[in-house]
Design a protein around this motif. Structure first.
Motif, PDB file in Angstrom:
ATOM      1  N   LEU A   1       0.829  -1.198   0.000  1.00  0.00           N
ATOM      2  CA  LEU A   1       0.000   0.000   0.000  1.00  0.00           C
ATOM      3  C   LEU A   1       0.868   1.255   0.000  1.00  0.00           C
ATOM      4  O   LEU A   1       0.599   2.216  -0.735  1.00  0.00           O
ATOM      5  N   ARG A   2       1.912   1.238   0.807  1.00  0.00           N
ATOM      6  CA  ARG A   2       2.795   2.401   0.892  1.00  0.00           C
ATOM      7  C   ARG A   2       3.495   2.664  -0.447  1.00  0.00           C
ATOM      8  O   ARG A   2       3.727   3.813  -0.825  1.00  0.00           O
ATOM      9  N   TYR A   3       3.810   1.578  -1.167  1.00  0.00           N
ATOM     10  CA  TYR A   3       4.476   1.714  -2.457  1.00  0.00           C
ATOM     11  C   TYR A   3       3.475   1.824  -3.611  1.00  0.00           C
ATOM     12  O   TYR A   3       3.873   1.944  -4.756  1.00  0.00           O
ATOM     13  N   ARG A   4       2.218   1.716  -3.290  1.00  0.00           N
ATOM     14  CA  ARG A   4       1.148   1.722  -4.287  1.00  0.00           C
ATOM     15  C   ARG A   4       1.394   0.663  -5.356  1.00  0.00           C
ATOM     16  O   ARG A   4       1.375   0.931  -6.561  1.00  0.00           O
ATOM     17  N   HIS A   5       1.644  -0.537  -4.876  1.00  0.00           N
ATOM     18  CA  HIS A   5       1.961  -1.676  -5.744  1.00  0.00           C
ATOM     19  C   HIS A   5       0.752  -2.612  -5.836  1.00  0.00           C
ATOM     20  O   HIS A   5       0.196  -3.004  -4.812  1.00  0.00           O
ATOM     21  N   PRO A   6       0.328  -3.016  -7.035  1.00  0.00           N
ATOM     22  CA  PRO A   6      -0.838  -3.902  -7.172  1.00  0.00           C
ATOM     23  C   PRO A   6      -0.563  -5.308  -6.646  1.00  0.00           C
ATOM     24  O   PRO A   6       0.553  -5.823  -6.756  1.00  0.00           O
ATOM     25  N   VAL A   7      -1.620  -5.929  -6.110  1.00  0.00           N
ATOM     26  CA  VAL A   7      -1.492  -7.249  -5.506  1.00  0.00           C
ATOM     27  C   VAL A   7      -2.768  -8.041  -5.719  1.00  0.00           C
ATOM     28  O   VAL A   7      -3.865  -7.475  -5.753  1.00  0.00           O
ATOM     29  N   THR A   8      -2.636  -9.344  -5.891  1.00  0.00           N
ATOM     30  CA  THR A   8      -3.787 -10.238  -5.914  1.00  0.00           C
ATOM     31  C   THR A   8      -3.666 -11.202  -4.742  1.00  0.00           C
ATOM     32  O   THR A   8      -2.558 -11.633  -4.398  1.00  0.00           O
ATOM     33  N   LEU A   9      -4.788 -11.521  -4.138  1.00  0.00           N
ATOM     34  CA  LEU A   9      -4.820 -12.393  -2.963  1.00  0.00           C
ATOM     35  C   LEU A   9      -5.681 -13.617  -3.260  1.00  0.00           C
ATOM     36  O   LEU A   9      -6.781 -13.485  -3.804  1.00  0.00           O
TER      37      LEU A   9
ATOM     38  N   LEU B   1      -5.754  -4.087 -12.772  1.00  0.00           N
ATOM     39  CA  LEU B   1      -5.020  -3.393 -11.722  1.00  0.00           C
ATOM     40  C   LEU B   1      -4.122  -2.322 -12.331  1.00  0.00           C
ATOM     41  O   LEU B   1      -3.637  -2.458 -13.448  1.00  0.00           O
ATOM     42  N   ASP B   2      -3.880  -1.281 -11.571  1.00  0.00           N
ATOM     43  CA  ASP B   2      -3.168  -0.102 -12.058  1.00  0.00           C
ATOM     44  C   ASP B   2      -1.705  -0.120 -11.613  1.00  0.00           C
ATOM     45  O   ASP B   2      -1.402   0.132 -10.449  1.00  0.00           O
ATOM     46  N   CYS B   3      -0.813  -0.425 -12.535  1.00  0.00           N
ATOM     47  CA  CYS B   3       0.619  -0.436 -12.227  1.00  0.00           C
ATOM     48  C   CYS B   3       1.237   0.954 -12.313  1.00  0.00           C
ATOM     49  O   CYS B   3       2.375   1.162 -11.859  1.00  0.00           O
ATOM     50  N   SER B   4       0.518   1.905 -12.904  1.00  0.00           N
ATOM     51  CA  SER B   4       1.081   3.240 -13.101  1.00  0.00           C
ATOM     52  C   SER B   4       1.203   4.022 -11.800  1.00  0.00           C
ATOM     53  O   SER B   4       1.899   5.037 -11.741  1.00  0.00           O
TER      54      SER B   4
ATOM     55  N   SER C   1      -9.366  -2.460   1.439  1.00  0.00           N
ATOM     56  CA  SER C   1     -10.311  -1.493   0.872  1.00  0.00           C
ATOM     57  C   SER C   1      -9.583  -0.246   0.377  1.00  0.00           C
ATOM     58  O   SER C   1      -9.953   0.339  -0.646  1.00  0.00           O
ATOM     59  N   GLU C   2      -8.521   0.159   1.073  1.00  0.00           N
ATOM     60  CA  GLU C   2      -7.750   1.315   0.635  1.00  0.00           C
ATOM     61  C   GLU C   2      -6.991   0.998  -0.657  1.00  0.00           C
ATOM     62  O   GLU C   2      -6.890   1.840  -1.551  1.00  0.00           O
ATOM     63  N   LEU C   3      -6.476  -0.220  -0.760  1.00  0.00           N
ATOM     64  CA  LEU C   3      -5.846  -0.652  -2.003  1.00  0.00           C
ATOM     65  C   LEU C   3      -6.865  -0.669  -3.143  1.00  0.00           C
ATOM     66  O   LEU C   3      -6.567  -0.271  -4.276  1.00  0.00           O
ATOM     67  N   ALA C   4      -8.086  -1.126  -2.832  1.00  0.00           N
ATOM     68  CA  ALA C   4      -9.128  -1.206  -3.852  1.00  0.00           C
ATOM     69  C   ALA C   4      -9.499   0.166  -4.389  1.00  0.00           C
ATOM     70  O   ALA C   4      -9.800   0.322  -5.578  1.00  0.00           O
ATOM     71  N   GLU C   5      -9.502   1.165  -3.539  1.00  0.00           N
ATOM     72  CA  GLU C   5      -9.836   2.525  -3.971  1.00  0.00           C
ATOM     73  C   GLU C   5      -8.877   3.025  -5.040  1.00  0.00           C
ATOM     74  O   GLU C   5      -9.235   3.860  -5.871  1.00  0.00           O
ATOM     75  N   GLN C   6      -7.654   2.478  -5.041  1.00  0.00           N
ATOM     76  CA  GLN C   6      -6.642   2.895  -6.009  1.00  0.00           C
ATOM     77  C   GLN C   6      -6.430   1.852  -7.113  1.00  0.00           C
ATOM     78  O   GLN C   6      -5.461   1.915  -7.846  1.00  0.00           O
ATOM     79  N   ARG C   7      -7.366   0.897  -7.206  1.00  0.00           N
ATOM     80  CA  ARG C   7      -7.287  -0.183  -8.197  1.00  0.00           C
ATOM     81  C   ARG C   7      -5.974  -0.948  -8.068  1.00  0.00           C
ATOM     82  O   ARG C   7      -5.280  -1.218  -9.046  1.00  0.00           O
TER      83      ARG C   7
ATOM     84  N   VAL D   1     -14.230  -4.032  -2.976  1.00  0.00           N
ATOM     85  CA  VAL D   1     -13.068  -4.817  -3.394  1.00  0.00           C
ATOM     86  C   VAL D   1     -13.468  -5.776  -4.519  1.00  0.00           C
ATOM     87  O   VAL D   1     -14.460  -6.498  -4.383  1.00  0.00           O
ATOM     88  N   PRO D   2     -12.737  -5.821  -5.632  1.00  0.00           N
ATOM     89  CA  PRO D   2     -13.021  -6.808  -6.682  1.00  0.00           C
ATOM     90  C   PRO D   2     -12.788  -8.220  -6.147  1.00  0.00           C
ATOM     91  O   PRO D   2     -11.724  -8.520  -5.611  1.00  0.00           O
ATOM     92  N   VAL D   3     -13.798  -9.082  -6.282  1.00  0.00           N
ATOM     93  CA  VAL D   3     -13.713 -10.430  -5.712  1.00  0.00           C
ATOM     94  C   VAL D   3     -14.193 -11.469  -6.721  1.00  0.00           C
ATOM     95  O   VAL D   3     -15.212 -11.276  -7.381  1.00  0.00           O
ATOM     96  N   GLY D   4     -13.454 -12.548  -6.804  1.00  0.00           N
ATOM     97  CA  GLY D   4     -13.866 -13.689  -7.603  1.00  0.00           C
ATOM     98  C   GLY D   4     -13.852 -14.945  -6.761  1.00  0.00           C
ATOM     99  O   GLY D   4     -13.402 -14.935  -5.606  1.00  0.00           O
TER     100      GLY D   4
END
Length: 353
Positions: free
Chosen positions: A153-161, A338-341, A176-182, A223-226
């Motif tokens: 989150l601090r690095y704004r790096h995308p992750v899948t769980l 997910l947003d890598c930018s 949820s905070e990660l989700a707000e930033q895709r 949060v996007p969930v599958g």
């Protein structure tokens, strides 16, 4: 069925076969002088100071090329777990050792921060939970997964769980905070809606109702969930496929995937032992169907085949899944982009654009 053939309650197996790297093997012999003591079932957590934390792969079967596993071994004790053979690398058994003698990489978050800070690092989604579950019971105390999420989150790096643990809701604030930033997508593993089958198949994993609740709560938080229906086991849980997808859709899941049972290396004899203990009358039929899906063998490791299998049963399963996916609208995987930018190491130079 003899109770002696059953694993201890709360464990997937009572066996501890030698790992394939063991230089010697001991065979017990009853000489009348002692009674064989049962294997210990208390969870033991060892500490490891890892040298690296991001594992990379080039598998075309996986939707990611890098992953993090904070733990070796998994207390969930799923009898079918394809990660069991990896315990042999640490001179431990893929059997009961895998679910009772766990290893925690206590420096995982610090290592992750170091790797993300390297000048040449190129951002791409990292998967948490590729080998063992990041939300297995010991995470409640160890909190290694949470610390890794804090870094991401601090690095704004995308992750899948990927998890079958309801403990994921503890970290809803971060997720949820990660989700707000895709920056996050979650897949909840759902194998059965039958509590009794879950108890013997995945002894210490969350109950089906708890996993469905996790989907519901995560979706409620944006949060996007599958849902991941895995593994599908012939004549054990394959009849539940459509019901699993429907329950997940009703809970809010947006996408779905499935995998056919995989039995690499030491997993095969452990699974056959489990079948003989719990389903003796259908064990032979189950293994016959598995071999039909694997070219006559118990496992086929080839890319493109290992996740799905081949032959009539595997093809029918794929057709059933595709039809249910369309009917239920669970084919919205594109929503997970997910947003890598946004990746920005703290203290790094900001872009002028």
């Amino acid at each position: 069925m003899s109770s002696a053939s059953l694993p201890p309650r709360g464990r997937g197996t009572g066996s501890n076969p030698y790992n394939r790297f063991a230089p010697t093997r001991s065979v017990p012999s009853d000489d009348g002088w002692y009674e064989e003591a049962p294997l210990p079932c208390v969870t033991e957590v060892r500490v490891e100071t890892a040298k690296s934390i991001i594992s990379r792969n080039q598998s075309p079967d996986l939707p990611f090329d890098r992953s993090i596993n904070p733990y070796r071994g998994c207390e969930h004790g799923c009898i079918y777990c394809y990660a069991r053979p990896s315990h042999a690398y640490w001179d431990l058994s893929p059997g009961l050792d895998f679910e009772t003698r766990l290893i925690a990489k206590t420096n995982a978050a610090a290592l992750l921060e170091q790797e993300l800070s390297k000048p040449g690092y190129v951002c791409a989604p990292i998967n948490l939970g590729a080998n063992t579950d990041p939300y297995q019971p010991i995470e409640r105390d160890q909190q290694l997964t949470r610390r890794c999420l804090e870094v991401l989150l601090r690095y704004r790096h995308p992750v899948t769980l990927v998890t079958k643990g309801s403990l994921i809701l503890r970290d809803l604030d971060l997720i949820s905070e990660l989700a707000e930033q895709r920056l996050v997508a979650v897949m909840i593993s759902l194998t059965s809606l039958d509590d009794e089958l879950k108890r013997i198949l995945e002894p210490r994993a969350a109950a089906p109702s708890a996993r469905l609740r996790a989907i519901r709560v995560l979706r409620g938080a944006g949060v996007p969930v599958g849902v991941l229906c895995a593994p599908i086991i012939p004549m054990v849980n394959d009849r539940e496929l459509e019901h699993l997808l429907e329950a997940a859709r009703d809970a809010g899941a947006q996408s779905a995937a499935y995998m056919l049972l995989r039995l690499p290396r030491e997993v095969a004899p452990l699974f056959e032992e489990w079948l003989a203990a719990h389903y003796p009358q259908r064990a032979e039929h189950v293994m016959s169907l598995i071999r039909q899906c694997r070219g006559g063998e118990v496992y086929d490791s080839r890319f493109g085949h290992r996740m799905r299998g081949q032959g009539p049963f595997a093809e029918l399963l794929a057709q059933r899944f595709a039809v249910a996916l369309r009917r239920l609208g669970l084919n919205r995987r594109g929503d997970f982009g997910l947003d890598c930018s946004r990746f920005a190491p703290p203290g790094g130079q900001l872009s002028l654009l």
